[in-house]
Design a protein around this motif. Structure first.
Motif, mmCIF file in Angstrom:
data_model
loop_
_atom_site.group_PDB
_atom_site.id
_atom_site.type_symbol
_atom_site.label_atom_id
_atom_site.label_comp_id
_atom_site.label_asym_id
_atom_site.label_seq_id
_atom_site.Cartn_x
_atom_site.Cartn_y
_atom_site.Cartn_z
ATOM 1 N N ARG A 111 0.840 -1.190 0.000
ATOM 2 C CA ARG A 111 0.000 0.000 0.000
ATOM 3 C C ARG A 111 0.884 1.254 0.000
ATOM 4 O O ARG A 111 2.047 1.211 0.413
ATOM 5 N N VAL A 112 0.304 2.352 -0.471
ATOM 6 C CA VAL A 112 0.985 3.636 -0.488
ATOM 7 C C VAL A 112 0.146 4.606 0.331
ATOM 8 O O VAL A 112 -1.053 4.761 0.074
ATOM 9 N N GLN A 113 0.766 5.242 1.309
ATOM 10 C CA GLN A 113 0.028 6.209 2.126
ATOM 11 C C GLN A 113 -0.033 7.539 1.385
ATOM 12 O O GLN A 113 0.990 8.160 1.096
ATOM 13 N N LEU A 114 -1.265 7.971 1.071
ATOM 14 C CA LEU A 114 -1.495 9.191 0.315
ATOM 15 C C LEU A 114 -1.789 10.383 1.210
ATOM 16 O O LEU A 114 -1.499 11.526 0.844
ATOM 17 N N VAL A 115 -2.415 10.130 2.352
ATOM 18 C CA VAL A 115 -2.718 11.179 3.333
ATOM 19 C C VAL A 115 -2.201 10.691 4.671
ATOM 20 O O VAL A 115 -2.494 9.571 5.091
ATOM 21 N N ARG A 116 -1.423 11.547 5.319
ATOM 22 C CA ARG A 116 -0.807 11.202 6.604
ATOM 23 C C ARG A 116 -1.173 12.288 7.616
ATOM 24 O O ARG A 116 -0.831 13.437 7.437
ATOM 25 N N LEU A 144 -17.595 10.223 1.956
ATOM 26 C CA LEU A 144 -16.929 11.346 2.611
ATOM 27 C C LEU A 144 -16.969 12.548 1.679
ATOM 28 O O LEU A 144 -16.747 12.423 0.477
ATOM 29 N N GLU A 145 -17.263 13.720 2.249
ATOM 30 C CA GLU A 145 -17.393 14.911 1.407
ATOM 31 C C GLU A 145 -16.106 15.695 1.284
ATOM 32 O O GLU A 145 -15.823 16.264 0.238
ATOM 33 N N VAL A 150 -10.510 13.305 6.891
ATOM 34 C CA VAL A 150 -9.683 12.098 6.770
ATOM 35 C C VAL A 150 -8.390 12.256 7.566
ATOM 36 O O VAL A 150 -7.689 13.251 7.426
ATOM 37 N N GLN A 151 -8.108 11.266 8.390
ATOM 38 C CA GLN A 151 -6.839 11.226 9.123
ATOM 39 C C GLN A 151 -5.742 10.656 8.223
ATOM 40 O O GLN A 151 -4.690 11.239 8.061
ATOM 41 N N ASP A 152 -6.005 9.474 7.626
ATOM 42 C CA ASP A 152 -5.049 8.799 6.762
ATOM 43 C C ASP A 152 -5.782 8.201 5.567
ATOM 44 O O ASP A 152 -6.947 7.817 5.681
ATOM 45 N N ALA A 153 -5.080 8.119 4.451
ATOM 46 C CA ALA A 153 -5.637 7.483 3.252
ATOM 47 C C ALA A 153 -4.542 6.665 2.593
ATOM 48 O O ALA A 153 -3.369 7.067 2.597
ATOM 49 N N TYR A 154 -4.950 5.520 2.045
ATOM 50 C CA TYR A 154 -3.992 4.598 1.428
ATOM 51 C C TYR A 154 -4.483 4.168 0.057
ATOM 52 O O TYR A 154 -5.680 3.940 -0.140
ATOM 53 N N LEU A 155 -3.552 4.017 -0.870
ATOM 54 C CA LEU A 155 -3.818 3.318 -2.111
ATOM 55 C C LEU A 155 -3.380 1.890 -1.853
ATOM 56 O O LEU A 155 -2.196 1.622 -1.622
ATOM 57 N N GLU A 156 -4.337 0.982 -1.830
ATOM 58 C CA GLU A 156 -4.027 -0.417 -1.543
ATOM 59 C C GLU A 156 -3.415 -1.068 -2.769
ATOM 60 O O GLU A 156 -3.532 -0.571 -3.884
ATOM 61 N N ARG A 157 -2.791 -2.211 -2.581
ATOM 62 C CA ARG A 157 -2.087 -2.842 -3.692
ATOM 63 C C ARG A 157 -3.006 -3.352 -4.782
ATOM 64 O O ARG A 157 -2.575 -3.623 -5.890
ATOM 65 N N MET A 161 -8.771 2.564 -2.769
ATOM 66 C CA MET A 161 -8.327 3.526 -1.768
ATOM 67 C C MET A 161 -9.114 3.302 -0.491
ATOM 68 O O MET A 161 -10.323 3.059 -0.539
ATOM 69 N N THR A 162 -8.416 3.351 0.625
ATOM 70 C CA THR A 162 -9.078 3.240 1.919
ATOM 71 C C THR A 162 -8.804 4.506 2.709
ATOM 72 O O THR A 162 -7.758 5.148 2.558
ATOM 73 N N PHE A 163 -9.773 4.854 3.541
ATOM 74 C CA PHE A 163 -9.698 6.089 4.322
ATOM 75 C C PHE A 163 -9.921 5.789 5.791
ATOM 76 O O PHE A 163 -10.836 5.035 6.138
ATOM 77 N N ILE A 164 -9.108 6.396 6.634
ATOM 78 C CA ILE A 164 -9.278 6.333 8.085
ATOM 79 C C ILE A 164 -9.782 7.718 8.487
ATOM 80 O O ILE A 164 -9.056 8.714 8.339
ATOM 81 N N PRO A 165 -11.032 7.801 8.977
ATOM 82 C CA PRO A 165 -11.577 9.111 9.339
ATOM 83 C C PRO A 165 -10.913 9.694 10.585
ATOM 84 O O PRO A 165 -10.386 8.956 11.422
ATOM 85 N N ARG A 166 -10.941 11.016 10.670
ATOM 86 C CA ARG A 166 -10.437 11.684 11.882
ATOM 87 C C ARG A 166 -11.312 11.284 13.057
ATOM 88 O O ARG A 166 -12.518 11.162 12.931
#
Length: 169
Positions: A111-116, A144-145, A150-157, A161-166
């Motif tokens: 995975r690649v972390q897009l939002v940290r 999500l609007e 979003v706290q973190d976002a990942y591009l999965e392999r 894309m997955t998002f971890i909400p704040r």
């Protein structure tokens, strides 16, 4: 010196005149498989949807191999032998990748972390071939609007894309 190397190469993978045996075609298939996995692995994973590089190359090479055997543009039995070698190689790599994380990462990617911590990582997005439009489309797909939720976002392999909400929202 080059002649000796060329002779060794032709002994291992056969000559270019089309007269190769089942063993040489199998070696060619395995080499093409390895190069193909590497090539797709280097390319953006999003180009191929949910398939892993291992699966893409397997499907392309086996399809090509079988079509050559079917149309008669390659010897039938050596082509089938090479295809069976690829089936065994794919099965072995898939099972080995399930067992060893380092091999899984090597052939399937990670995975690649897009939002940290709420901040967009533009360099990671660029490396992964993800644009702002892609990120916002995935946000909407997940209900999500705004990116600020979003706290973190990942591009999965697999290209998702997955998002971890704040937690504070």
């Amino acid at each position: 010196m080059i002649s000796a190397g060329s002779e060794l190469l032709h002994a291992v993978i056969g000559s270019e005149d089309g007269s190769i045996n089942a063993w040489q075609m199998s070696i060619r298939g395995a080499l093409i498989f390895a190069v193909g996995v590497l090539a797709v692995r280097v390319a953006a994973s999003r180009a191929f949807g949910k398939w892993t590089p291992l699966d893409i190359i397997f499907a392309v090479i086996v399809g090509s191999n079988l079509s050559r055997a079917m149309t008669g543009s390659a010897p039938f039995l050596p082509t089938l032998a090479a295809t069976l070698v690829l089936v065994v190689l794919h099965t072995f790599l898939a099972r080995a990748a399930a067992r060893w994380g380092w091999l899984s990462y090597l052939v399937k990617g990670g995975r690649v972390q897009l939002v940290r911590e709420g901040a967009v990582d533009r360099a990671a997005m660029h490396r992964a071939g993800v644009g702002d439009g892609d990120l916002h489309m995935a946000l909407r797909t997940h209900g999500l609007e705004h990116l600020n939720s979003v706290q973190d976002a990942y591009l999965e392999r697999n290209g998702d894309m997955t998002f971890i909400p704040r937690k504070d929202r």
